[in-house]
Design an enzyme around this catalytic site. Structure first.
Site, mmCIF file in Angstrom:
data_model
loop_
_atom_site.group_PDB
_atom_site.id
_atom_site.type_symbol
_atom_site.label_atom_id
_atom_site.label_comp_id
_atom_site.label_asym_id
_atom_site.label_seq_id
_atom_site.Cartn_x
_atom_site.Cartn_y
_atom_site.Cartn_z
ATOM 1 N N TYR A 12 -3.506 -16.425 -0.172
ATOM 2 C CA TYR A 12 -2.832 -15.744 1.052
ATOM 3 C C TYR A 12 -1.661 -16.726 1.627
ATOM 4 C CZ TYR A 12 -6.905 -12.559 0.233
ATOM 5 O OH TYR A 12 -7.741 -11.704 -0.326
ATOM 6 N N GLU A 24 13.228 -13.719 5.042
ATOM 7 C CA GLU A 24 13.645 -14.624 6.468
ATOM 8 C C GLU A 24 14.939 -15.365 6.118
ATOM 9 O OE1 GLU A 24 12.795 -13.680 9.775
ATOM 10 O OE2 GLU A 24 11.574 -12.330 8.781
ATOM 11 N N GLU A 65 8.883 -21.637 11.811
ATOM 12 C CA GLU A 65 9.795 -20.540 11.265
ATOM 13 C C GLU A 65 8.700 -19.464 10.966
ATOM 14 O OE1 GLU A 65 12.466 -18.782 11.187
ATOM 15 O OE2 GLU A 65 13.991 -20.378 11.765
ATOM 16 N N GLU A 72 6.971 -12.144 15.330
ATOM 17 C CA GLU A 72 7.830 -10.898 15.294
ATOM 18 C C GLU A 72 7.320 -9.459 14.620
ATOM 19 O OE1 GLU A 72 11.386 -12.205 13.439
ATOM 20 O OE2 GLU A 72 12.211 -13.227 15.304
ATOM 21 N N GLU A 81 8.477 1.007 19.819
ATOM 22 C CA GLU A 81 9.742 1.546 20.568
ATOM 23 C C GLU A 81 9.981 -0.273 21.486
ATOM 24 O OE1 GLU A 81 5.888 1.861 22.280
ATOM 25 O OE2 GLU A 81 6.610 2.893 20.681
ATOM 26 N N LYS A 90 9.472 -12.038 21.323
ATOM 27 C CA LYS A 90 10.282 -12.326 20.329
ATOM 28 C C LYS A 90 11.283 -13.356 20.589
ATOM 29 C CE LYS A 90 11.083 -8.739 17.209
ATOM 30 N NZ LYS A 90 11.495 -7.285 16.878
ATOM 31 N N ASP A 91 12.033 -13.183 21.668
ATOM 32 C CA ASP A 91 12.906 -14.107 22.285
ATOM 33 C C ASP A 91 12.420 -15.593 22.519
ATOM 34 O OD1 ASP A 91 14.794 -12.102 21.963
ATOM 35 O OD2 ASP A 91 14.912 -11.998 24.173
#
Length: 120
Positions: A12, A24, A65, A72, A81, A90-91
């Site tokens: 996994y 990515e 990463e 994310e 939404e 996320k930022d």
């Protein structure tokens, strides 16, 4: 210890690394940078301790990463939404990657620049 379960967990984990590599762009960029630094390190004659530092930086960058990608994906799952907090999460995760990349670049300069200056 359940050996089958242990090997399954490794499978996994490798699947996660493959997912990061396939999807990515930044992961692929960091892989290219790591290959370039490896070639330059070999040509520059890095010491054993310098290689250890470089390898730790590679591992940290790849791991961060992958964690950023996981964050994310989870944010996208729970908040399909647009929501300000989702965007901030996320930022911030991306910011962590940027901070580590900048620190890695500075450390790389500290290791490589003196070696290159000695060539001239």
């Amino acid at each position: 210890m359940n050996v089958r379960k242990l090997f399954r967990s490794f499978r996994y984990a490798w699947r996660g690394v493959a997912e990061g590599l396939q999807t990515e762009q930044n992961f692929r960029f960091h892989l290219f940078a790591a290959l370039l630094v490896t070639i330059l390190g070999w040509l520059s004659g890095l010491s054993g301790s310098e290689w250890l530092i470089v390898i730790l930086l590679f591992g940290g960058m790849f791991a961060l990463e992958l964690v950023n990608t996981a964050i994310e994906r989870v944010v996208d799952l729970v908040s399909p939404e647009h929501h300000p907090l989702a965007g901030q999460a996320k930022d911030v995760a991306a910011g962590a990657v940027l901070v580590f990349a900048a620190a890695s670049a500075v450390i790389g300069c500290i290791i490589f620049i003196p070696k290159w200056l000695n060539l001239f």
